[in-house]
Design an enzyme around this catalytic site. Structure first.
Site, PDB file in Angstrom:
ATOM      1  CB  SER A  92      -8.148  13.820 -13.337  1.00  0.00           C
ATOM      2  OG  SER A  92      -9.015  14.517 -12.487  1.00  0.00           O
ATOM      3  CG  ASP A 127      -3.449  19.209  -8.952  1.00  0.00           C
ATOM      4  OD1 ASP A 127      -4.521  19.687  -8.523  1.00  0.00           O
ATOM      5  OD2 ASP A 127      -3.396  18.104  -9.515  1.00  0.00           O
ATOM      6  CG  ASP A 172      -1.415  23.603 -13.874  1.00  0.00           C
ATOM      7  OD1 ASP A 172      -1.564  22.627 -14.635  1.00  0.00           O
ATOM      8  OD2 ASP A 172      -1.283  24.768 -14.289  1.00  0.00           O
ATOM      9  CG  HIS A 173      -5.824  18.558 -12.302  1.00  0.00           C
ATOM     10  ND1 HIS A 173      -5.626  17.539 -11.381  1.00  0.00           N
ATOM     11  CD2 HIS A 173      -6.851  18.133 -13.093  1.00  0.00           C
ATOM     12  CE1 HIS A 173      -6.483  16.559 -11.603  1.00  0.00           C
ATOM     13  NE2 HIS A 173      -7.244  16.893 -12.640  1.00  0.00           N
ATOM     14  CG  ASP A 198      -2.234  26.374 -19.165  1.00  0.00           C
ATOM     15  OD1 ASP A 198      -2.715  27.205 -19.959  1.00  0.00           O
ATOM     16  OD2 ASP A 198      -1.795  26.678 -18.039  1.00  0.00           O
TER      17      ASP A 198
END
Length: 691
Positions: free
Chosen positions: A413, A604, A645-646, A653
């Site tokens: 990121s 994402d 996803d991110h 997650d």
């Protein structure tokens, strides 16, 4: 006349006795031939044996029919000559013939009982081999049929020659048949067995069978007489797996796949992924294959030449700076990246920089995290934005870091933006700081002077918003959200907290002798509440564009990007978050997905795909996952990872059960593979220059 009748009766009796003797001798020859055949060649496949089991019954019935006819003829002669004194000789001969016939019948039953028992035992051990020998079975079936015809013809010719056989020859007792160790060659559809105890004579025997496909085997299975009960026993033994069953030696390839939700299965998959071969080759991976092995007690040299430094993104907290309930940033509980890679012998580190600070402040902190020392944000920068010049002190992971001694940088990121800016400062310096130093004198950090090239080998970014994110413009950098973020920093800056969110240079730390009320009043006057020197602004489209203009490509560095997508197109053409996307990113995903520009919608959850691929003002090339990503001076864009996803890139997650630890293990070992190839390419180039 009576004498003539007695002579005729005597001739009839003599003829009958001769016929019975001939039949008995014939039975003896046939049974002897069958016993010898059963000793020479046991059955080799299930199909041939089934035919063999059917045919002996027919021949046995034929023998029994001959016996019944002979007995009937003899009974008729007994009735006709019952009163004659000369019948005694005929009875003695008849009893001798019956005894011999009975003995021969018992011999046949004994032989076949033994054969059935041995074949039943042998069937179980050869079941899996028989399944793999379909082609050989068809060829052998034809041979068996031809041989059976030859045997029938031979039996008929034997009958005509039986007059010359000695009637006093004893019957041969049944002999034990040795187990058959012949193995059928596996077909191409069956995986080879890893069992090292398999017989070594298999190949030689198969070669002999295949060498003469049209030659009949002279050692055919013996005829057997079995009943229905024995046949059921044989079939049951064929269905039960035996010790020699190949399916037990193929590591469960024939069994259904086990679910990987359990921790034990997931750990095994992670272990397999980590133990996959690692390569250091640039073009020929097989030539430089390298297995990953943990460092031994006396092993000092790591597997990678240059240390790998992982840099977290916005809101990231690592190591001792992470709260008790904060997830492990790199891998979560699915795959602890730093820990596992270190176990495998890699020199890897996770940098701890500001969670809320700007890319500028984070880049300076990253430099001192590697080099060591007290953070110097620069006199010009501190004066411009109104925060302290100096920050905390780092021990340093590489105190002798200098040109020629490189590191690999991997950023997730915002971490990808941070490492780009730090490398720019190393190579070209900070013009504002250089000018301020010339004007005011004093000290200047080596980071800002420039001229420090060849200190970074590669830059790898994971889901980095190189071109910014609409989520920051429309949500993260709004006044309301900024107030919440800074209020959180203010609260965590109390004297009883050991958590550093990265804004201490702005005064977000209560002094030892300062009351909490005084601390709140002081922080409320900080310029951070209106400044752009923070992460919220740097992640916007405008803030990222400024960073792109500040940075350039280094021709000596390998650049690689990884991008995920976790959205799908709805009926109105907008992008909606996929099922399973991290729930905290539902709002930001919809904000990005409803952008006016269609090419900016796919995302994402936090970062648009178009922003993560590469900086818009810098050159790039698309590469596959298989080709070595070793080009320098250009962004190598890896294929977009569907369904990620991110936070799937870092595995935090805990509600996403689709993403397994083994998947993360494969992903990060793939990155390490590319970094090893970069080192190999560099070493090869150095050798060429030296030569």
């Amino acid at each position: 006349m009576l004498r003539g009748q007695e002579e005729r009766k005597y001739s009839i009796r003599k003829y009958s006795i001769g016929v019975v003797s001939v039949l008995a001798a014939t039975m003896f020859v046939v049974s002897s031939h069958e016993a010898q055949a059963s000793e020479k060649t046991p059955t080799s496949n299930a199909a041939a044996q089934k035919e063999t089991l059917n045919q002996p019954g027919e021949q046995g019935n034929a023998i029994t029919s001959h016996q019944m006819q002979s007995g009937k003829q003899l009974d008729d002669m007994h009735k006709e000559n019952g009163k004659s004194g000369t019948v005694t000789e005929g009875k003695d001969t008849l009893q001798s013939s019956k005894h011999q016939s009975t003995q021969n019948s018992k011999t046949i039953r004994t032989q076949n009982d033994n054969q059935v028992k041995q074949d039943s035992e042998r069937q179980g051990s050869k079941q899996s081999h028989q399944n793999n020998a379909t082609n050989n079975t068809e060829r052998q079936n034809d041979q068996v049929q031809n041989t059976h015809h030859a045997e029938r013809n031979g039996s008929q010719s034997t009958t005509s020659q039986s007059n010359d056989v000695d009637k006093s020859q004893p019957s041969i007792p049944a002999q034990k048949v040795l187990p058959n160790h012949d193995k059928a060659a596996p077909t191409s559809t069956t995986p080879p067995s890893n069992d090292k105890t398999a017989p070594k004579s298999t190949k030689a025997q198969d070669a002999t069978t295949d060498k003469h496909p049209n030659q009949q085997d002279t050692h055919q299975p013996a005829h057997q007489i079995i009943d229905a009960k024995q046949d059921d026993t044989v079939r049951q033994s064929e269905q039960k797996p035996q010790v020699g069953d190949l399916s037990k030696h193929i590591d469960g390839q024939n069994s259904p796949e086990k679910p990987t939700d359990k921790n034990t299965d997931n750990k095994q998959l992670i272990k397999d992924a980590l133990q996959a071969p690692k390569t250091r080759s640039t073009t020929n991976a097989a030539a430089d294959a390298k297995k990953v092995r943990p460092l031994k007690a006396n092993q000092v040299q790591p597997l990678n030449k240059y240390p790998v430094v992982f840099v977290h993104g916005f809101l990231g907290l690592v190591g001792d700076n992470a709260p008790a309930l904060y997830p492990n940033y790199w891998g979560g509980n699915k795959f602890k990246v730093i820990e596992e890679l270190r176990k495998q012998g890699y020199n890897v580190h996770q940098a701890s920089v500001s969670a809320f600070g700007s890319n500028y402040d984070r880049a300076v902190e990253l430099y001192y995290y590697i080099k060591g020392g007290r953070v110097d944000y620069g006199a010009a920068h501190a004066a411009k934005y109104g925060h302290e010049r100096y920050g905390k002190t780092y021990k340093g992971i590489m105190p002798n870091w200098e040109p020629g001694k490189k590191v690999h940088l991997v950023g997730h990121s915002m971490g990808g933006q941070t490492i780009r800016l730090m490398e720019e400062f190393l190579r070209n310096g900070n013009k504002e700081e250089i000018a301020y130093h010339k004007a005011h004198g004093g000290e200047i950090s080596p980071l800002f002077t420039g001229g420090h090239n060849n200190m970074v080998a590669s830059i790898t970014t994971l889901a980095t918003p190189h071109n910014g994110s609409q989520a920051a413009d429309k949500f993260g950098n709004t006044e309301a959200v900024r107030k919440i973020m800074f209020a959180l920093n203010r609260f965590m800056g109390n004297k009883y907290s050991n958590i550093d969110l990265g804004l201490t240079q702005w005064g977000f730390k209560q002094l030892p002798n300062e009351s909490y009320i005084d601390y709140i009043k002081r922080v409320s006057k900080s310029k951070i509440w209106t400044s752009d020197d923070n992460a919220a602004y740097d992640l916007t489209l405008d803030g990222s564009a400024k960073l792109n203009n500040m940075t350039s490509m280094n021709p000596n560095i390998t650049y690689t990007t990884y991008t995920g997508v976790s959205s799908h197109t709805g009926p109105l053409g907008y992008e909606n978050p996929d099922l399973g996307t991290f729930f905290l990113m539902d709002t930001t995903s919809r904000i990005i997905g409803h952008d006016a520009r269609e090419e900016w919608r796919k995302n994402d959850g936090v970062v648009p795909v178009i922003s993560s691929l590469h900086p818009s003002n810098q050159p790039f090339i698309n590469v596959t996952n298989d080709e070595p990503a070793t080009r320098r001076g250009i962004w190598q864009v890896k294929p977009i990872i569907q369904g990620w996803d991110h936070v799937d890139f870092i595995g935090v997650d805990f509600l996403d059960f689709k993403r397994k630890g083994a998947e993360l293990a494969n992903f990060y070992t793939g990155i390490i593979n590319d970094l090893l190839r970069v080192e190999a390419t560099e070493s090869k180039g150095t050798q060429l220059k030296a030569s």
